[in-house]
Design a protein around this motif. Structure first.
Motif, PDB file in Angstrom:
ATOM      1  N   ALA A  12       0.829  -1.208   0.000  1.00  0.00           N
ATOM      2  CA  ALA A  12       0.000   0.000   0.000  1.00  0.00           C
ATOM      3  C   ALA A  12       0.862   1.257   0.000  1.00  0.00           C
ATOM      4  CB  ALA A  12      -0.910  -0.002   1.220  1.00  0.00           C
ATOM      5  N   MET A  19      -7.498   1.635   2.017  1.00  0.00           N
ATOM      6  CA  MET A  19      -7.459   0.345   1.333  1.00  0.00           C
ATOM      7  C   MET A  19      -7.499  -0.809   2.333  1.00  0.00           C
ATOM      8  SD  MET A  19      -5.135  -0.963  -1.849  1.00  0.00           S
ATOM      9  CE  MET A  19      -3.655  -0.247  -1.194  1.00  0.00           C
ATOM     10  N   ASP A  22     -11.011  -1.084   3.705  1.00  0.00           N
ATOM     11  CA  ASP A  22     -11.911  -1.673   2.716  1.00  0.00           C
ATOM     12  C   ASP A  22     -11.734  -3.186   2.649  1.00  0.00           C
ATOM     13  OD1 ASP A  22     -13.027   0.753   2.108  1.00  0.00           O
ATOM     14  OD2 ASP A  22     -11.932   1.047   0.234  1.00  0.00           O
ATOM     15  N   GLY A  73      -1.058  -2.365  -4.529  1.00  0.00           N
ATOM     16  CA  GLY A  73      -2.348  -1.710  -4.485  1.00  0.00           C
ATOM     17  C   GLY A  73      -2.284  -0.225  -4.781  1.00  0.00           C
ATOM     18  N   THR A 104      -2.942  -3.108  -9.112  1.00  0.00           N
ATOM     19  CA  THR A 104      -4.313  -2.613  -9.204  1.00  0.00           C
ATOM     20  C   THR A 104      -4.701  -2.289 -10.637  1.00  0.00           C
ATOM     21  OG1 THR A 104      -4.418  -1.785  -6.942  1.00  0.00           O
ATOM     22  CG2 THR A 104      -5.869  -0.740  -8.530  1.00  0.00           C
ATOM     23  N   THR A 188      -6.699   3.987  -5.145  1.00  0.00           N
ATOM     24  CA  THR A 188      -6.894   3.132  -3.978  1.00  0.00           C
ATOM     25  C   THR A 188      -6.945   3.932  -2.679  1.00  0.00           C
ATOM     26  OG1 THR A 188      -4.506   2.725  -3.777  1.00  0.00           O
ATOM     27  CG2 THR A 188      -5.801   1.126  -5.061  1.00  0.00           C
ATOM     28  N   ASN A 191     -12.080   6.609  -0.423  1.00  0.00           N
ATOM     29  CA  ASN A 191     -13.082   5.887   0.359  1.00  0.00           C
ATOM     30  C   ASN A 191     -14.413   5.980  -0.387  1.00  0.00           C
ATOM     31  OD1 ASN A 191     -14.942   4.962   2.239  1.00  0.00           O
ATOM     32  ND2 ASN A 191     -14.727   6.720   3.591  1.00  0.00           N
ATOM     33  N   SER A 210     -11.092   1.424  -7.727  1.00  0.00           N
ATOM     34  CA  SER A 210      -9.778   0.789  -7.579  1.00  0.00           C
ATOM     35  C   SER A 210      -9.761  -0.249  -6.460  1.00  0.00           C
ATOM     36  CB  SER A 210      -8.704   1.851  -7.337  1.00  0.00           C
ATOM     37  OG  SER A 210      -8.501   2.624  -8.499  1.00  0.00           O
ATOM     38  N   ASN A 211     -10.286   0.094  -5.291  1.00  0.00           N
ATOM     39  CA  ASN A 211     -10.245  -0.865  -4.183  1.00  0.00           C
ATOM     40  C   ASN A 211     -11.181  -2.040  -4.406  1.00  0.00           C
ATOM     41  OD1 ASN A 211      -8.316   0.640  -2.959  1.00  0.00           O
ATOM     42  ND2 ASN A 211      -9.595   1.386  -1.297  1.00  0.00           N
ATOM     43  N   THR A 214      -9.405  -4.224  -6.875  1.00  0.00           N
ATOM     44  CA  THR A 214      -8.245  -4.821  -6.222  1.00  0.00           C
ATOM     45  C   THR A 214      -8.659  -5.993  -5.345  1.00  0.00           C
ATOM     46  OG1 THR A 214      -7.040  -2.726  -6.255  1.00  0.00           O
ATOM     47  CG2 THR A 214      -6.325  -4.352  -4.648  1.00  0.00           C
TER      48      THR A 214
END
Length: 237
Positions: A12, A19, A22, A73, A104, A188, A191, A210-211, A214
């Protein structure tokens, strides 16, 4: 043992929590994630390349244990070197870890393919030069970017990780949709998972973030097939 079903490694950027939060909010039972960090400043092309320079060192921590997948990520950081950069990074990561690796941006491309869409509207928290690099990367991978935009400068004094979901929703709402078959919210650090169902309802189109992409790619590459409908159409595939 928390990882009796799947063990994911997650690299990260910086120190933002979004991330990891999540992942932990939505990981299925028996799936565990171990996070390592890369130094990161700003999402300019040079700032992203400076971060990527630390990638091999960050991978060293994953040598000892087997992982089902190790994910870099970061969307923009894994594409900023141009078309094929994500694959180059995967090769570099796998040479150190000995485990299957992803980025990602690779996951996002796989998400578009899985959903059968290819004409996204894209919104990011990046500066214009990073957005242009992202557009080039996506289009060189067969997508037709209908529109790409940053979120403006009114969040300039705060971290990307502090941008509220409702702020992103309001920035997405007026985007042009002509000819689009999907919406991609890139980064990522954002939120935004909780607004995916609302956006899919209002836009009537699949939403990729993105998250979300991922997490989806980590699970599917680890052989975990759980559906998580709260994260949109992608997590039902």
């Amino acid at each position: 043992m928390y990882s009796w079903r799947a063990h994911i490694g997650l690299l990260a950027p910086g120190s933002g929590p979004n991330m990891e939060m999540d992942f932990h909010r939505f990981l299925p039972a028996g799936v565990a994630v171990a996070t390592s960090r890369l130094p990161f400043t700003i999402p300019s092309p040079q700032g992203l390349l400076d971060m990527v320079a630390h990638l091999e060192n960050a991978c060293e921590v994953y040598r000892r244990y087997r992982h089902d997948v190790i994910m870099f990520g970061c969307t923009s950081g894994s594409l900023i070197g141009g078309p094929g950069f994500d694959r180059e990074l995967i090769t570099r990561m796998e040479a150190i870890t000995g485990d299957p690796c992803l980025t990602t941006s690779t996951a996002v491309l796989e998400a578009f393919q899985a959903l059968g869409v290819s004409r996204p509207v894209v919104i990011t928290p990046y500066p214009d030069d990073t957005n242009e690099a992202e557009k080039v990367f996506l289009e060189n991978n067969g997508l037709q970017v209908r529109f790409i935009s940053g979120m403006g400068n009114d969040y300039v004094n705060q971290s990307i990780t502090d941008i509220e979901p409702h702020y992103v929703f309001q920035k997405v709402k007026p985007l042009p949709r002509d000819g689009a078959d999907s919406l991609f919210i890139s980064c990522t650090g954002l939120n935004v998972l909780d607004i995916i169902p609302l956006l899919e309802t209002d836009w009537g189109l699949p939403v990729i973030t993105s998250n979300q992409a991922t997490l989806w790619a980590c699970l599917r590459h680890s052989g975990v097939k759980d559906a998580i409908p709260a994260l949109g159409r992608l997590l039902t595939l």
